[in-house]
Scaffold this motif. Structure first.
Motif, mmCIF file in Angstrom:
data_model
loop_
_atom_site.group_PDB
_atom_site.id
_atom_site.type_symbol
_atom_site.label_atom_id
_atom_site.label_comp_id
_atom_site.label_asym_id
_atom_site.label_seq_id
_atom_site.Cartn_x
_atom_site.Cartn_y
_atom_site.Cartn_z
ATOM 1 N N SER A 196 2.917 2.779 -9.678
ATOM 2 C CA SER A 196 1.644 3.095 -9.062
ATOM 3 C C SER A 196 1.805 4.286 -8.302
ATOM 4 C CB SER A 196 1.157 1.792 -8.082
ATOM 5 O OG SER A 196 2.173 1.672 -7.093
ATOM 6 N N ASN A 197 2.795 4.596 -7.675
ATOM 7 C CA ASN A 197 2.940 5.795 -6.851
ATOM 8 C C ASN A 197 2.697 7.049 -7.728
ATOM 9 O OD1 ASN A 197 5.647 6.634 -7.031
ATOM 10 N ND2 ASN A 197 5.897 6.612 -4.793
ATOM 11 N N ALA A 198 3.483 6.973 -8.864
ATOM 12 C CA ALA A 198 3.250 8.086 -9.874
ATOM 13 C C ALA A 198 1.701 8.454 -10.032
ATOM 14 C CB ALA A 198 4.065 7.794 -10.847
ATOM 15 N N LEU A 199 1.007 7.363 -10.304
ATOM 16 C CA LEU A 199 -0.438 7.703 -10.822
ATOM 17 C C LEU A 199 -1.240 8.217 -9.328
ATOM 18 C CD1 LEU A 199 -1.263 4.130 -12.634
ATOM 19 C CD2 LEU A 199 -1.217 6.565 -13.391
ATOM 20 N N VAL A 255 0.621 -1.264 0.162
ATOM 21 C CA VAL A 255 0.078 0.097 -0.158
ATOM 22 C C VAL A 255 0.870 1.306 0.127
ATOM 23 C CG1 VAL A 255 -0.425 -0.127 2.522
ATOM 24 C CG2 VAL A 255 -1.670 1.156 1.341
ATOM 25 N N ASP A 256 0.471 2.319 -0.795
ATOM 26 C CA ASP A 256 1.258 3.605 -0.908
ATOM 27 C C ASP A 256 0.757 4.296 0.487
ATOM 28 O OD1 ASP A 256 2.368 6.042 -1.636
ATOM 29 O OD2 ASP A 256 1.462 5.848 -3.545
ATOM 30 N N MET A 257 1.631 4.577 1.379
ATOM 31 C CA MET A 257 1.207 5.404 2.327
ATOM 32 C C MET A 257 2.075 6.999 2.167
ATOM 33 S SD MET A 257 -0.310 3.574 5.081
ATOM 34 C CE MET A 257 -1.318 2.072 5.328
ATOM 35 N N LEU A 258 2.398 7.422 0.983
ATOM 36 C CA LEU A 258 3.293 8.283 0.536
ATOM 37 C C LEU A 258 4.716 8.340 1.250
ATOM 38 C CD1 LEU A 258 0.547 11.122 1.069
ATOM 39 C CD2 LEU A 258 1.631 10.142 -1.279
ATOM 40 N N THR A 259 4.991 7.158 1.142
ATOM 41 C CA THR A 259 6.384 7.009 1.857
ATOM 42 C C THR A 259 7.413 6.215 0.691
ATOM 43 O OG1 THR A 259 5.966 4.722 2.829
ATOM 44 C CG2 THR A 259 5.589 6.561 4.178
ATOM 45 N N ASP A 260 8.573 5.648 1.248
ATOM 46 C CA ASP A 260 9.112 5.273 -0.045
ATOM 47 C C ASP A 260 9.059 3.520 -0.032
ATOM 48 O OD1 ASP A 260 10.309 7.451 -0.827
ATOM 49 O OD2 ASP A 260 12.150 7.224 0.750
ATOM 50 N N ASN A 261 8.321 2.994 1.173
ATOM 51 C CA ASN A 261 7.950 1.611 1.071
ATOM 52 C C ASN A 261 6.932 1.371 1.029
ATOM 53 O OD1 ASN A 261 8.318 -0.941 1.666
ATOM 54 N ND2 ASN A 261 9.180 -0.861 3.748
#
Ligand SMILES: [Zn+2]
Ligand SMILES: [Zn+2]
Length: 152
Positions: A66-69, A27-33
Motif C-alpha cells: 500500500s505504501n508503494a502505491l 494509515v500511511d504517514m510516510l513513516t515506517d509504521n
C-alpha cells in the motif's frame, strides 16, 4: 515535512502517549509504521499493543504494497493514475487485505484502515465500501464506517 526529511531515517517519530489505546487506524504517514492511535494520530509500537508475530508480519506485508502505491501516486508521474485507481478500488488487493487485518485486530482493539482519497476530489461523505453515509464523529479525518473498518 521539509525536503531534508525525505532522505532522513525516521529517528524522531511522534509516539502515542495516551494512557490507554482505545482505537487504532492503519494509515500511511510516510513513516515506517502504519499503526496509529485513533485518538491522537501518533504512531503506536506493535509491541505496546502486543500484536502477535503473525499480525505484525501481515501488517508489514500489506504496508509494503500500500505504501508503494501511495508513493507512486505522490510521485505524480507515469504511474500516478494507475496508483490512484488501485488505491480507490474498494475491491483492490490493498484495500481487501488492509480491511481484513483491521477486522482481525478489532477482536481486541477497534481498528480501522485509512481509505485513500485525493483532496482534489472533495471531501468524502460516503463509505467507499458500503456507500452509506460516514459517521463524522471522529477526532481527525472526514469520517468513519465502523461496519467496514474504514477511516477516511
Ligand atoms: Zn494516542
Ligand atoms: Zn461502510
Amino acid at each position: 515535512m521539509n525536503s531534508y526529511d525525505k532522505l532522513r531515517p525516521w529517528t524522531d517519530i511522534e509516539s502515542c502517549e495516551c494512557e490507554t489505546i482505545s482505537s487504532l487506524v492503519l494509515v500511511d504517514m510516510l513513516t515506517d509504521n502504519p499503526i496509529h492511535c485513533g485518538f491522537c494520530r501518533c504512531e503506536v509500537d506493535p509491541e505496546r499493543i502486543e500484536l502477535t508475530t503473525d499480525e505484525t508480519e501481515s501488517i508489514a506485508d500489506w504496508f509494503s504494497a500500500s505504501n508503494a502505491l501511495y508513493r507512486l501516486w505522490l510521485h505524480s508521474g507515469e504511474y500516478e493514475n494507475y496508483a490512484k485507481e488501485r488505491l480507490l478500488d474498494p475491491n483492490g488487493q490493498v484495500n481487501i487485505e488492509g480491511r481484513q487485518i483491521a477486522r482481525e485486530i478489532s477482536a481486541r482493539i477497534p481498528t480501522q484502515m485509512w481509505f485513500f482519497h485525493d483532496t482534489d476530489d472533495g471531501e468524502p461523505t460516503k463509505c467507499p465500501v458500503c456507500c452509506n453515509a460516514l459517521d463524522t464523529n471522529v477526532k481527525w479525518g472526514a469520517g468513519q464506517c465502523q461496519t467496514c473498518h474504514i477511516h477516511i
